[in-house]
Design a protein around this motif. Structure first.
Motif, PDB file in Angstrom:
ATOM      1  N   GLY A   1       0.783  -1.228   0.000  1.00 51.24           N
ATOM      2  CA  GLY A   1       0.000   0.000   0.000  1.00 51.24           C
ATOM      3  C   GLY A   1       0.813   1.274   0.000  1.00 51.24           C
ATOM      4  O   GLY A   1       1.794   1.399   0.730  1.00 51.24           O
ATOM      5  N   GLY A   2       0.389   2.219  -0.820  1.00 47.90           N
ATOM      6  CA  GLY A   2       1.061   3.508  -0.918  1.00 47.90           C
ATOM      7  C   GLY A   2       2.153   3.541  -1.957  1.00 47.90           C
ATOM      8  O   GLY A   2       2.762   4.598  -2.194  1.00 47.90           O
ATOM      9  N   SER A   3       2.417   2.423  -2.608  1.00 46.90           N
ATOM     10  CA  SER A   3       3.544   2.357  -3.538  1.00 46.90           C
ATOM     11  C   SER A   3       3.257   3.060  -4.854  1.00 46.90           C
ATOM     12  O   SER A   3       2.120   3.115  -5.326  1.00 46.90           O
ATOM     13  CB  SER A   3       3.943   0.904  -3.801  1.00 46.90           C
ATOM     14  N   LYS A   4       4.319   3.580  -5.415  1.00 44.32           N
ATOM     15  CA  LYS A   4       4.317   4.179  -6.737  1.00 44.32           C
ATOM     16  C   LYS A   4       5.077   3.252  -7.674  1.00 44.32           C
ATOM     17  O   LYS A   4       5.715   2.286  -7.238  1.00 44.32           O
ATOM     18  CB  LYS A   4       4.993   5.551  -6.705  1.00 44.32           C
ATOM     19  N   LEU A   5       5.036   3.544  -8.950  1.00 40.91           N
ATOM     20  CA  LEU A   5       5.808   2.753  -9.904  1.00 40.91           C
ATOM     21  C   LEU A   5       7.289   2.771  -9.547  1.00 40.91           C
ATOM     22  O   LEU A   5       7.977   1.760  -9.675  1.00 40.91           O
ATOM     23  CB  LEU A   5       5.589   3.279 -11.322  1.00 40.91           C
ATOM     24  N   THR A   6       7.765   3.908  -9.096  1.00 39.66           N
ATOM     25  CA  THR A   6       9.171   4.015  -8.700  1.00 39.66           C
ATOM     26  C   THR A   6       9.497   3.086  -7.535  1.00 39.66           C
ATOM     27  O   THR A   6      10.614   2.571  -7.433  1.00 39.66           O
ATOM     28  CB  THR A   6       9.520   5.455  -8.338  1.00 39.66           C
ATOM     29  N   ASP A   7       8.528   2.858  -6.654  1.00 42.10           N
ATOM     30  CA  ASP A   7       8.745   1.955  -5.520  1.00 42.10           C
ATOM     31  C   ASP A   7       8.775   0.505  -5.971  1.00 42.10           C
ATOM     32  O   ASP A   7       9.577  -0.294  -5.479  1.00 42.10           O
ATOM     33  CB  ASP A   7       7.655   2.155  -4.463  1.00 42.10           C
ATOM     34  N   VAL A   8       7.897   0.140  -6.899  1.00 47.29           N
ATOM     35  CA  VAL A   8       7.901  -1.228  -7.422  1.00 47.29           C
ATOM     36  C   VAL A   8       9.229  -1.496  -8.130  1.00 47.29           C
ATOM     37  O   VAL A   8       9.796  -2.588  -8.027  1.00 47.29           O
ATOM     38  CB  VAL A   8       6.713  -1.468  -8.367  1.00 47.29           C
ATOM     39  N   ILE A   9       9.735  -0.489  -8.827  1.00 44.43           N
ATOM     40  CA  ILE A   9      11.053  -0.613  -9.462  1.00 44.43           C
ATOM     41  C   ILE A   9      12.124  -0.848  -8.405  1.00 44.43           C
ATOM     42  O   ILE A   9      12.957  -1.749  -8.523  1.00 44.43           O
ATOM     43  CB  ILE A   9      11.374   0.656 -10.285  1.00 44.43           C
ATOM     44  N   GLU A  10      12.090  -0.040  -7.339  1.00 46.44           N
ATOM     45  CA  GLU A  10      13.103  -0.134  -6.285  1.00 46.44           C
ATOM     46  C   GLU A  10      13.082  -1.495  -5.587  1.00 46.44           C
ATOM     47  O   GLU A  10      14.135  -2.043  -5.241  1.00 46.44           O
ATOM     48  CB  GLU A  10      12.889   0.974  -5.260  1.00 46.44           C
ATOM     49  N   TYR A  11      11.882  -2.026  -5.380  1.00 49.14           N
ATOM     50  CA  TYR A  11      11.752  -3.263  -4.613  1.00 49.14           C
ATOM     51  C   TYR A  11      11.490  -4.490  -5.492  1.00 49.14           C
ATOM     52  O   TYR A  11      11.044  -5.521  -4.997  1.00 49.14           O
ATOM     53  CB  TYR A  11      10.629  -3.118  -3.587  1.00 49.14           C
ATOM     54  N   ALA A  12      11.804  -4.381  -6.767  1.00 48.46           N
ATOM     55  CA  ALA A  12      11.548  -5.497  -7.682  1.00 48.46           C
ATOM     56  C   ALA A  12      12.259  -6.771  -7.246  1.00 48.46           C
ATOM     57  O   ALA A  12      11.724  -7.881  -7.413  1.00 48.46           O
ATOM     58  CB  ALA A  12      11.960  -5.117  -9.102  1.00 48.46           C
ATOM     59  N   ASP A  13      13.446  -6.641  -6.680  1.00 40.81           N
ATOM     60  CA  ASP A  13      14.175  -7.822  -6.228  1.00 40.81           C
ATOM     61  C   ASP A  13      13.517  -8.480  -5.022  1.00 40.81           C
ATOM     62  O   ASP A  13      13.834  -9.631  -4.695  1.00 40.81           O
ATOM     63  CB  ASP A  13      15.621  -7.462  -5.875  1.00 40.81           C
ATOM     64  N   ASP A  14      12.612  -7.769  -4.361  1.00 45.33           N
ATOM     65  CA  ASP A  14      11.903  -8.326  -3.211  1.00 45.33           C
ATOM     66  C   ASP A  14      10.526  -8.861  -3.589  1.00 45.33           C
ATOM     67  O   ASP A  14      10.079  -9.872  -3.037  1.00 45.33           O
ATOM     68  CB  ASP A  14      11.732  -7.253  -2.120  1.00 45.33           C
ATOM     69  N   VAL A  15       9.844  -8.164  -4.501  1.00 43.03           N
ATOM     70  CA  VAL A  15       8.433  -8.475  -4.739  1.00 43.03           C
ATOM     71  C   VAL A  15       8.128  -9.106  -6.106  1.00 43.03           C
ATOM     72  O   VAL A  15       6.987  -9.479  -6.362  1.00 43.03           O
ATOM     73  CB  VAL A  15       7.548  -7.212  -4.564  1.00 43.03           C
TER      74      VAL A  15
END
Length: 223
Positions: A80-94
């Motif tokens: 929750g609260g994520s932006k596309l930039t956050d999904v990019i940042e955490y791609a290795d996790d999610v």
């Protein structure tokens, strides 16, 4: 009735988690979400070749998503609260640890509401994420669920509409992709917003909204 009560309880819990993550310092906003995912993975790691749902809170609070799509193996890694930039940042996790056969993305609304971004910015961010997934998971199908028409974000709808169109046109030229339009099906016969599909905040959906998503999304899911 039981599903509605359970859904409300889940929504309230997730809403608290979203607010909590937003109050954390930059770089640590999603620390708790990532820790929760890692804990769940340690207890029971999801199977490979599943369908991965990733993105913002519209997926986060859809905790019973598997009930909507019987016969499919769904992994939900919305935070929750994520932006596309956050999904990019955490791609290795999610994203990458799960080796999914299909990645279904719902994200972009928070970019529009939280940053002074244009539709071109949305496309650029999505393209960056898309290219990362295509490189790391070359055989996976990638689907983008269009940004929805949230009444609380009515003033941002022109950018959302244009951003959706740009992502749609981009995906049309790419193999193994799908653009899933939930925007139009969530409007009434006169093209107006439908508040009855949303929780009181007019941002997060209630079961009526998710019922529409089920009907629209299911034909695009890989067996």
């Amino acid at each position: 009735m039981i599903r509605s009560v359970r859904f409300l309880a889940i929504f309230l819990l997730c809403h608290v988690l979203v607010l909590s993550s937003c109050s954390q310092a930059p770089g640590k906003r999603f620390e708790k979400s990532m820790a929760a995912f890692k804990k769940a993975d340690k207890e029971s790691f999801p199977p490979a070749n599943a369908i991965l749902f990733v993105g913002s809170s519209s997926f986060t609070i859809w905790t019973d998503v598997a009930d909507y799509f019987p016969g499919y193996t769904i992994i939900n890694r919305g935070f929750g609260g994520s932006k596309l930039t956050d999904v990019i940042e955490y791609a290795d996790d999610v994203i990458f640890p799960y080796k999914p056969k299909q990645v279904v993305i719902y994200c972009g609304e928070n970019d529009v509401a939280g940053d002074p971004v244009t539709a071109d910015d949305i496309l650029q961010r999505f393209t960056t994420l898309f290219q990362m997934i295509r490189k790391g998971l070359p055989d996976a199908s990638i689907a983008f669920v269009s940004m929805k028409p949230s009444p609380s974000r009515e003033k941002f709808l022109p950018v959302i509409i244009e951003g959706n169109a740009k992502v749609r046109d981009f995906l049309a030229a790419q193999p193994k992709t799908a653009y899933i339009d939930v925007y139009q099906p969530m409007l009434d016969a006169n093209g107006q917003l439908r508040p009855e599909l949303f929780q009181e905040d007019m941002l997060h959906m209630n079961p009526k909204g998710y019922a529409i998503w089920k009907e629209v999304i299911q034909p695009y899911l890989l067996k």
